[in-house]
Design a protein around this motif. Structure first.
Motif, short mmCIF file in Angstrom:
data_model
loop_
_atom_site.label_atom_id
_atom_site.label_comp_id
_atom_site.label_asym_id
_atom_site.label_seq_id
_atom_site.Cartn_x
_atom_site.Cartn_y
_atom_site.Cartn_z
N THR A 223 1.49 8.00 -11.17
CA THR A 223 2.23 9.14 -11.70
C THR A 223 3.31 8.56 -12.62
O THR A 223 3.75 7.43 -12.41
N ASP B 96 -3.78 7.03 -3.98
CA ASP B 96 -3.41 5.87 -4.79
C ASP B 96 -3.64 6.17 -6.28
O ASP B 96 -4.49 5.57 -6.91
N GLU B 97 -2.88 7.14 -6.79
CA GLU B 97 -3.04 7.53 -8.19
C GLU B 97 -1.71 7.44 -8.92
O GLU B 97 -0.71 7.96 -8.43
N PHE C 11 0.58 11.38 3.48
CA PHE C 11 0.15 10.34 2.54
C PHE C 11 0.16 10.86 1.11
O PHE C 11 0.10 12.06 0.87
N ARG C 12 0.15 9.91 0.17
CA ARG C 12 -0.22 10.22 -1.21
C ARG C 12 -1.47 9.41 -1.53
O ARG C 12 -1.72 8.35 -0.93
N ASN D 253 1.36 5.42 0.55
CA ASN D 253 0.09 5.27 -0.15
C ASN D 253 -1.05 5.10 0.87
O ASN D 253 -1.09 4.12 1.62
N ARG D 254 -1.96 6.05 0.91
CA ARG D 254 -3.04 6.06 1.89
C ARG D 254 -3.91 4.79 1.79
O ARG D 254 -4.32 4.21 2.80
N GLU D 255 -4.17 4.38 0.55
CA GLU D 255 -5.05 3.24 0.32
C GLU D 255 -4.46 1.94 0.91
O GLU D 255 -5.19 1.11 1.43
N GLY E 299 4.34 6.53 -7.09
CA GLY E 299 3.15 6.47 -7.94
C GLY E 299 3.28 5.50 -9.11
O GLY E 299 2.46 5.57 -10.03
N ARG F 198 2.70 2.27 -11.22
CA ARG F 198 1.60 1.32 -11.25
C ARG F 198 2.05 -0.07 -10.78
O ARG F 198 3.16 -0.49 -11.11
N ALA G 150 -4.56 -4.76 -3.15
CA ALA G 150 -5.22 -4.35 -4.39
C ALA G 150 -5.15 -2.83 -4.56
O ALA G 150 -6.16 -2.15 -4.58
N THR G 151 -3.93 -2.31 -4.66
CA THR G 151 -3.79 -0.88 -4.94
C THR G 151 -3.42 -0.71 -6.41
O THR G 151 -2.94 -1.64 -7.05
N GLN G 152 -3.65 0.49 -6.91
CA GLN G 152 -3.27 0.79 -8.29
C GLN G 152 -1.78 1.08 -8.39
O GLN G 152 -1.18 0.88 -9.43
N THR G 153 -1.23 1.64 -7.29
CA THR G 153 0.17 2.07 -7.34
C THR G 153 0.95 1.43 -6.20
O THR G 153 0.38 0.81 -5.30
N LYS G 154 2.26 1.61 -6.26
CA LYS G 154 3.14 1.00 -5.27
C LYS G 154 3.00 1.67 -3.90
O LYS G 154 2.28 2.64 -3.74
N VAL H 110 -2.69 1.66 3.56
CA VAL H 110 -2.94 1.69 5.00
C VAL H 110 -4.39 1.29 5.27
O VAL H 110 -4.69 0.47 6.14
#
Lengths: 483, 97
Positions: free
Chosen positions: B68, B65-66, B62-63, A53-55, A24, A26, A16-20, A57
């Motif tokens: 771009t 989760d936003e 890391f990036r 993507n940190r989320e 970045g 979506r 359930a992330t917003q981005t790949k 992980v």
């Protein structure tokens, strides 16, 4: 001869992330126009560089902690060579040698009520591939899904039957929903499974020849495919044939599995460490702070609901299947004079009205949990009858507010005045002499009809318990004077 | 110690490369040389050394989760040899034995 099956699953869970995972773009659902969420990274352009993507992980480690996995202090990504138009880099970035999570287990309760432990081998993070649509001799490729983070949960071959595999998937989905790590929308392909299965004589401990079935996207599909495949393997073994280690495809329409005839070499993925990504280190402090934020296991919460709120097992199960629903119920039930009343409203009206709503909708609902508790009290204590209570709920769904205020404002209070209800009872008996006589002559069911007539005359506002008492008092006393 | 061997034909098949016989012989020789070099590296004592894929001790790049902005589908499809209905069109690939 008696046979024994061993089943292992690889479950690909969309996070359930917003981005790949590495760019970045979506994450979109299947309604998005094709190739509308793409960039050089997920299109696999030469020279484009991935950034993790940190989320993704965090969500993977969170799942691992919940399932009792060991979290690797240092983990990294590997390239998996693979040639197909859905992956134009010619490799998929995955984890092979050092996955984020290792070990762990899922407790599964079978239909027989017996609990078993399905051990996990690992949980790793990888990117999804593009979606191919085959049109005649050509294929159309949509890269919206390419690069979407997938968490792959790999079990040991611990399941012994198709039903047990099905129960495992249900238990896993319940935990994933509770953790809010995946939307778990099966129609969107958020959970996809590969199966490994084999059959061997029951008295042998060494596993039989392993067959893989690829890419099932429903739980029922997993169960059906396994039923047919295990039967096929058993029949072949009984006929004295040798099974081949191979990959098969489940065809739901034909109700059978078919060999995919992939080259054996195709399985040589030539993994090597991904040079474009730096390894991931998870400190003890970070790991423990994530562990501290874990929710209660659904199975444990279910038991607690049964004990604390006196719910039947079925209700407790339904109400803990989704964490958002469980949280909502618990907030409403806490401090209720009779939590079972709240549970009844949840199980009927609330779940019916929210059947198509996403989990997040519960937290934003205009009906606040305290209002539902209040409504359940009013209805439970007989202050308002059931149709009125539903009308109050309509208002609450529309614009929120306080049930007591709504009842007063609209003059929906129940008629609980003994004289008024007594008059009503007199009128019902007068208008239905014959039915009243039936009741006096011992036909108990006639009373229900008379109560119904009284409720109809009062347009549902009479207190049904009081009406019943008044009817019995009148009919009872007459039958005494007659006898 | 036995000299390890690379099966050039097998590796070429995995990489979907078609090699001429003379290329095959050339690469076989080159790869054997590379492998023998690795054999020398293997003699270095590495007990207690953590395997690494990187020369620099950098971790956790890391990036957040936003989202771009990326390409519009029109731009993305400009590089497609063939496209239709917003899709990249490619020959259908079916694995056969």
């Amino acid at each position: 001869m008696k046979w024994k099956a061993s089943i292992g699953l690889e479950v690909h869970v969309q996070l359930a992330t917003q981005t790949k995972l590495f760019c970045g773009c979506r994450t979109t659902d299947s309604n998005a126009p094709p190739n509308s969420s793409v960039c050089p990274v997920c299109l696999g352009y030469p020279g484009a560089l991935p950034v993790l993507n940190r989320e993704a992980v965090r969500l993977t480690v969170r799942t691992g902690l919940m399932l009792g996995c060991a979290i690797r202090a240092t983990s990294w990504f590997d390239r998996k060579s693979y040639f197909y138009p859905d992956m134009p880099k010619n490799y998929q970035i995955s984890q092979y040698a050092a996955p984020l999570c290792e070990g762990g287990a899922v407790e599964v309760e079978g239909e027989d009520g017996i609990r078993r432990t399905v051990r996990l081998r690992r949980i790793h993070l990888e990117e999804d591939v593009a979606k191919s649509l085959h049109i005649g001799r050509r294929s159309g490729v949509d890269f919206n899904r390419a690069g979407v983070p997938l968490m792959e949960i790999v079990t040991e071959p611990d399941m012994g039957s198709p039903d047990e595999a099905f129960a495992f998937l249900l238990a896993l989905k319940r935990i994933l929903l509770c953790l809010a790590v995946s939307p778990c929308n099966l129609e969107e392909g958020n959970l996809r499974c590969d199966i490994n299965c084999s059959v061997r004589p029951a008295d042998r401990s060494e596993l039989g020849t392993k067959v893989e079935i690829k890419n099932l996207n429903t739980f029922k599909g997993v169960r059906d495919a396994l039923r047919h495949e295990l039967e096929r393997q058993q029949a072949a073994l009984e006929a004295g044939e040798l099974l081949e280690q191979e990959t098969r495809r489940w065809d739901a329409d034909a109700g059978a599995t078919f060999s995919m005839r992939t080259k054996e070499q195709a399985h040589d993925y030539r993994y090597f460490p991904e040079p474009d990504l730096m390894p991931v280190r998870i400190s003890v402090e970070e790991r423990e702070s994530w562990r501290a934020a874990l929710p209660e296991m659904p199975a444990r919460r279910c038991e607690r609901f049964m004990q604390e709120y006196g719910l039947p097992e079925y209700d407790a199960r339904v109400l803990t299947a989704d964490r958002a629903i469980a949280d909502y119920f618990e907030e409403a039930a806490r401090g209720a004079s009779n939590p079972k009343w709240v549970a009844n409203w949840m199980m009927t009206e609330m779940l019916r009205r929210m059947a198509d709503a996403p989990s997040e909708a519960w937290a934003r609902l205009p009906v606040r949990p305290a209002a539902l508790r209040e409504l359940a009290e009013l209805a439970g204590r007989g202050v308002i009858n059931s149709p009125t209570a539903k009308a109050v709920l309509d208002v609450l769904f529309e614009r929120g507010g306080d049930p007591v205020a709504i009842v007063q404002e609209r003059g929906w209070g129940q008629i609980s005045d003994a004289a008024a209800v007594g008059g009503l009872a007199d009128r019902v008996i007068r208008e239905h002499e014959r039915v009243a006589a039936d009741f006096r002559n011992g036909k108990a069911a006639a009373l229900q009809f008379l109560i119904g007539q009284g409720m109809r005359l009062s347009r549902g506002k009479a207190n049904p318990a009081l009406l019943r008492d008044e009817l019995i008092r009148r009919l009872g006393s007459r039958s005494e004077s007659a006898g | 110690m036995e000299q390890p061997q690379i099966n050039v034909e097998y590796v070429a098949r995995l990489a979907r490369l078609e090699l001429e016989p003379e290329e095959r012989d050339l690469f076989q020789g080159q790869l054997d040389q590379i492998l023998s070099y690795f054999e020398r590296i293997r003699q270095v004592a590495v007990e207690g050394v953590e395997p690494t894929a990187h020369t620099r001790p950098v971790y956790n790049v890391f990036r957040e989760d936003e989202p771009t902005p990326g390409f519009s589908s029109e731009v993305a499809l400009k590089n497609a040899p063939s496209s239709a209905d917003g899709l990249f069109i490619v020959p259908r690939i079916v694995e056969t034995s």
